[in-house]
Design an enzyme around this catalytic site. Structure first.
Site, short mmCIF file in Angstrom:
data_model
loop_
_atom_site.label_atom_id
_atom_site.label_comp_id
_atom_site.label_asym_id
_atom_site.label_seq_id
_atom_site.Cartn_x
_atom_site.Cartn_y
_atom_site.Cartn_z
N GLU A 46 -33.49 63.59 -6.09
CA GLU A 46 -34.01 63.89 -6.18
C GLU A 46 -34.00 65.89 -6.41
O GLU A 46 -33.40 65.86 -6.54
CB GLU A 46 -35.38 64.07 -5.28
CG GLU A 46 -36.15 62.50 -5.32
CD GLU A 46 -37.50 62.28 -4.31
OE1 GLU A 46 -37.25 62.58 -3.11
OE2 GLU A 46 -38.10 61.09 -4.70
N CYS A 55 -33.82 58.37 -11.35
CA CYS A 55 -33.56 57.03 -10.94
C CYS A 55 -32.38 56.44 -10.32
O CYS A 55 -31.64 57.07 -11.23
CB CYS A 55 -34.78 55.91 -10.97
SG CYS A 55 -36.87 56.13 -12.05
N GLU A 57 -31.43 53.63 -10.98
CA GLU A 57 -31.29 52.43 -11.64
C GLU A 57 -30.37 53.54 -12.80
O GLU A 57 -29.17 53.04 -13.18
CB GLU A 57 -32.30 51.70 -12.30
CG GLU A 57 -32.77 50.79 -11.49
CD GLU A 57 -34.07 52.09 -10.81
OE1 GLU A 57 -33.73 52.96 -10.10
OE2 GLU A 57 -35.32 51.24 -10.21
N CYS A 91 -36.54 54.03 -16.41
CA CYS A 91 -35.10 52.43 -16.73
C CYS A 91 -35.75 51.33 -17.43
O CYS A 91 -34.66 51.10 -17.53
CB CYS A 91 -35.13 52.72 -14.68
SG CYS A 91 -35.14 53.69 -14.22
N1 THU Z 1 -37.48 56.07 -8.00
C1 THU Z 1 -36.11 55.47 -8.35
O1 THU Z 1 -35.42 55.21 -8.47
N2 THU Z 1 -36.53 54.47 -9.44
C2 THU Z 1 -37.21 53.45 -9.51
O2 THU Z 1 -37.40 52.60 -10.69
C3 THU Z 1 -39.02 53.99 -9.12
C4 THU Z 1 -38.79 55.07 -8.81
C5 THU Z 1 -37.33 56.91 -7.12
C6 THU Z 1 -37.55 57.96 -8.16
C7 THU Z 1 -38.37 59.06 -7.23
O3 THU Z 1 -36.98 59.69 -6.35
C8 THU Z 1 -38.58 57.67 -6.01
O4 THU Z 1 -38.33 56.61 -6.07
C9 THU Z 1 -40.45 57.94 -5.91
O5 THU Z 1 -41.01 57.91 -7.25
#
Ligand code: THU
Length: 132
Positions: A46, A55, A57, A91
């Site tokens: 983040e 994300c 993935e 993703c």
């Molecule tokens: N997030 C992911 O890493 N992958 C996903 O498929 C859904 C969301 C993360 C983004 C953010 O850092 C946190 O989860 C909350 O949305």
């Protein structure tokens, strides 16, 4: 690295601790296995400028592709979720660029419950270079 399904699930869950999530406190971990059995891990990263967050993935996919990997055979995704975690739309679109529609994708919950799926199920009728 060839591991059993149970070992890959454990590895994906263990990797959650590396997530950089000071804002959402919602860690996501992904483990991507290449056709030649190499393993690329990813976590969400983040940023204080929220829209720049990446994300888990996509971190795993971009790590692998940036090392020259293009052929993949399995993706594991874990979250501390009640149900097996569901990947976001962005993703899924990135997965569609590199994954065969039937390539196994294992979604994992906090308790280790799994759901087996693939892109054919997660992103039907997806946009791809075939339409360009
Ligand atoms: N997030 C992911 O890493 N992958 C996903 O498929 C859904 C969301 C993360 C983004 C953010 O850092 C946190 O989860 C909350 O949305």
């Amino acid at each position: 690295m060839t591991l059993s399904q149970a070992e890959f699930i454990h590895l994906t869950q263990e990797n959650l601790s590396k997530a950089y999530v000071p804002y959402s406190h919602f860690p996501v971990s992904a483990v991507l296995v290449t056709a030649d059995d190499e393993v690329y891990t990813g976590i969400n990263i983040e940023n204080a400028s929220f829209g720049l967050s990446n994300c888990g993935e996509r971190t795993a996919i971009f790590k692998a592709v940036s090392e020259g990997k293009r052929n993949f055979k399995h993706l594991y995704i874990a979250g501390n979720t009640a149900e097996p975690i569901s990947p976001c739309g962005a993703c899924r679109q990135v997965m569609a660029e590199f994954f065969a529609p039937e390539m196994p994708i294992t979604l994992i919950s906090e308790s280790g419950e799994t759901k087996e799926t693939n892109l054919h199920e997660l992103l039907p009728y997806s946009f791809s270079e075939k339409q360009m």
